[in-house]
Scaffold this motif. Sequence first.
Motif, short mmCIF file in Angstrom:
data_model
loop_
_atom_site.label_atom_id
_atom_site.label_comp_id
_atom_site.label_asym_id
_atom_site.label_seq_id
_atom_site.Cartn_x
_atom_site.Cartn_y
_atom_site.Cartn_z
N VAL A 1 12.22 -4.16 9.11
CA VAL A 1 12.11 -4.85 10.18
C VAL A 1 10.46 -5.32 9.23
O VAL A 1 10.12 -7.14 9.61
CB VAL A 1 11.45 -5.04 11.66
CG1 VAL A 1 10.93 -5.86 12.06
CG2 VAL A 1 13.04 -4.47 12.28
N ALA A 2 9.93 -4.72 9.39
CA ALA A 2 8.76 -4.88 7.89
C ALA A 2 8.37 -6.08 7.37
O ALA A 2 8.13 -7.49 6.95
CB ALA A 2 7.59 -3.68 7.68
N LEU A 3 9.62 -6.01 6.34
CA LEU A 3 10.50 -6.35 5.05
C LEU A 3 10.03 -7.89 5.24
O LEU A 3 9.94 -8.73 4.62
CB LEU A 3 10.97 -5.77 4.11
CG LEU A 3 11.30 -6.03 2.95
CD1 LEU A 3 9.90 -5.20 1.99
CD2 LEU A 3 12.59 -5.41 2.56
N ALA A 4 11.47 -7.78 6.28
CA ALA A 4 11.74 -9.11 7.01
C ALA A 4 10.70 -10.28 7.15
O ALA A 4 10.74 -11.50 7.03
CB ALA A 4 12.97 -9.18 8.14
N ARG A 5 9.31 -9.34 8.12
CA ARG A 5 8.61 -10.03 8.58
C ARG A 5 7.66 -10.34 7.17
O ARG A 5 7.64 -11.73 8.13
CB ARG A 5 7.79 -9.62 9.72
CG ARG A 5 8.89 -8.91 11.19
CD ARG A 5 7.83 -8.51 11.89
NE ARG A 5 8.48 -8.25 13.43
CZ ARG A 5 7.92 -7.12 14.50
NH1 ARG A 5 7.36 -6.35 13.85
NH2 ARG A 5 8.55 -7.39 15.40
N ALA A 6 7.45 -9.89 6.57
CA ALA A 6 6.73 -10.76 5.59
C ALA A 6 7.60 -11.79 4.30
O ALA A 6 6.76 -12.08 4.52
CB ALA A 6 6.71 -9.14 4.34
N VAL B 1 6.03 -4.28 0.64
CA VAL B 1 5.87 -5.66 1.48
C VAL B 1 4.56 -6.06 0.51
O VAL B 1 4.94 -7.65 0.46
CB VAL B 1 5.60 -4.55 2.85
CG1 VAL B 1 4.41 -6.22 3.06
CG2 VAL B 1 6.39 -4.74 3.75
N ARG B 2 3.64 -5.44 0.41
CA ARG B 2 2.71 -6.52 -0.66
C ARG B 2 3.41 -6.97 -1.85
O ARG B 2 3.10 -8.43 -2.13
CB ARG B 2 2.05 -5.72 -1.06
CG ARG B 2 0.35 -5.97 -1.81
CD ARG B 2 0.08 -6.89 -0.90
NE ARG B 2 -1.52 -7.75 -2.01
CZ ARG B 2 -1.74 -8.53 -1.27
NH1 ARG B 2 -1.08 -9.45 -0.60
NH2 ARG B 2 -2.96 -9.24 -1.78
N SER B 3 4.88 -6.44 -2.30
CA SER B 3 5.23 -7.26 -3.58
C SER B 3 6.12 -8.37 -3.41
O SER B 3 6.54 -9.54 -3.86
CB SER B 3 6.22 -6.44 -4.08
OG SER B 3 6.90 -6.73 -5.09
N VAL B 4 6.80 -8.07 -2.40
CA VAL B 4 7.13 -9.80 -1.27
C VAL B 4 5.97 -10.70 -0.87
O VAL B 4 6.64 -11.38 -1.51
CB VAL B 4 7.60 -9.01 0.03
CG1 VAL B 4 8.34 -9.90 1.15
CG2 VAL B 4 9.36 -7.91 -0.03
N GLU B 5 5.13 -10.22 0.46
CA GLU B 5 4.28 -11.38 -0.28
C GLU B 5 3.49 -11.61 -1.08
O GLU B 5 3.61 -13.40 -1.61
CB GLU B 5 2.92 -10.30 0.61
CG GLU B 5 3.66 -9.93 2.07
CD GLU B 5 2.72 -9.44 2.71
OE1 GLU B 5 2.73 -9.04 4.21
OE2 GLU B 5 1.35 -8.35 2.06
N GLU C 1 12.17 -14.55 13.69
CA GLU C 1 12.07 -15.40 14.21
C GLU C 1 12.54 -16.53 13.62
O GLU C 1 13.91 -17.66 14.40
CB GLU C 1 10.77 -16.00 14.83
CG GLU C 1 9.35 -15.59 15.47
CD GLU C 1 10.14 -15.27 16.96
OE1 GLU C 1 10.66 -15.85 17.49
OE2 GLU C 1 10.04 -14.27 17.74
N THR C 2 12.79 -16.71 12.57
CA THR C 2 13.81 -18.39 11.60
C THR C 2 13.81 -17.95 10.55
O THR C 2 14.90 -18.78 10.21
CB THR C 2 12.53 -19.14 11.76
OG1 THR C 2 10.94 -18.55 9.97
CG2 THR C 2 11.43 -19.35 12.78
N ILE C 3 13.73 -16.72 9.42
CA ILE C 3 14.66 -16.36 8.82
C ILE C 3 16.02 -16.25 8.66
O ILE C 3 16.33 -15.57 9.19
CB ILE C 3 13.65 -15.53 8.04
CG1 ILE C 3 13.92 -15.19 6.21
CG2 ILE C 3 13.90 -13.99 8.74
CD1 ILE C 3 12.96 -14.48 5.88
N GLY D 1 7.29 -14.67 6.88
CA GLY D 1 5.85 -16.00 6.62
C GLY D 1 5.43 -15.19 4.59
O GLY D 1 4.57 -16.04 4.81
N SER D 2 6.24 -15.73 3.77
CA SER D 2 5.84 -15.80 2.14
C SER D 2 6.67 -16.77 2.34
O SER D 2 7.02 -16.52 0.78
CB SER D 2 5.78 -14.62 1.93
OG SER D 2 4.86 -13.48 2.74
#
Length: 340
Positions: free
Chosen positions: A32-37, A322-326, A74-76, A40-41
Amino acid sequence: MPTAKTPTALSILDLASIAPGRTARDSFDNSVALARAAEGSGYRRVWYAEHHNMASIASSATSVLIGHVAAHTETIRLGAGGIMLPNHSPLVIAEQFGTLETLFPGRIDLGLGRAPGSDQKTMLALRRNPNSADSFPQDVLELQGYLTGRSRIPGVQAVPRAEGVVPLYILGSSLFGAQLAAQLGLPYAFASHFAPDALHQAVAVYRDSFRPSDQRAEPYVMAGANVFAAEDHDDAAAQKTIAYRARARAMVSRGAAGSRFSDAEIDAFLASPNGSQLASMTRYTAVGTPAEVRDYLDEFAASIHADELILAHHATRIDDRVRSVELTGRVMAAASLVAE
């Protein structure tokens, strides 16, 4: 000769890994945290793969995990990368993904593969016939019929069938998948993040053989790559070393016994002739600062004229992942603005 498309879309393959000492519930929270990141990215989609009997991977019930993450974003777009169709009846998968598309309209993808996603004993436990992969092309067509309301089985429909479209993708790491995706006019995703050898040949075969379909008028190529992005190059390199040692332990031992191997022993194995094949599986890996990762991914995408990259961020700690994703999303988005 096709020209490279700019910008190249970015997506994520989340392996839903279970870290040592952690639980499957922790893995789902991390997903969930990864998908949210990613949402937003600027990433387009997140996919989850069907694996069975693997203590370090929590995505065996792939459609359930997709629904869980969809309810917390929400959207991804979310989907399977992929469902191993010979493990299932096409009708059951059509029902599952029709349900998902009904609940989360316009956000669900369905990638399909023909590998077992497991070892031979697990394949038998899944009640899979050893020859079931032979009917994969026919099963894809049967599934497509259910999803579009044009069933190939008289008197049988998938319920619920979503009003929206559930797009299909063919996954592969060989020429077979490339040829099938081209014949059916479907997008093709190559698993170059762990099976890189046939990438360029498969993409060429796919593009040369593509036949337009109701879903796609032109070929669409996705390719996998591994990423370790951090503000500091040495930090990213250290994350890569830790993650790939852990991967080697898991693959060599297929169990807890791998913890007996020291870092030095794992490094020696990976450098040996016996370990070189395992080490070469992650040939396509971007590691370093955001600028270094951007340069690598741009060159990789251009080499095959990729329409989309699906990235596996492998850092062991979820904060680093998560930081790598962002960081990757941000630097690639900035590069896209410059290109436009």
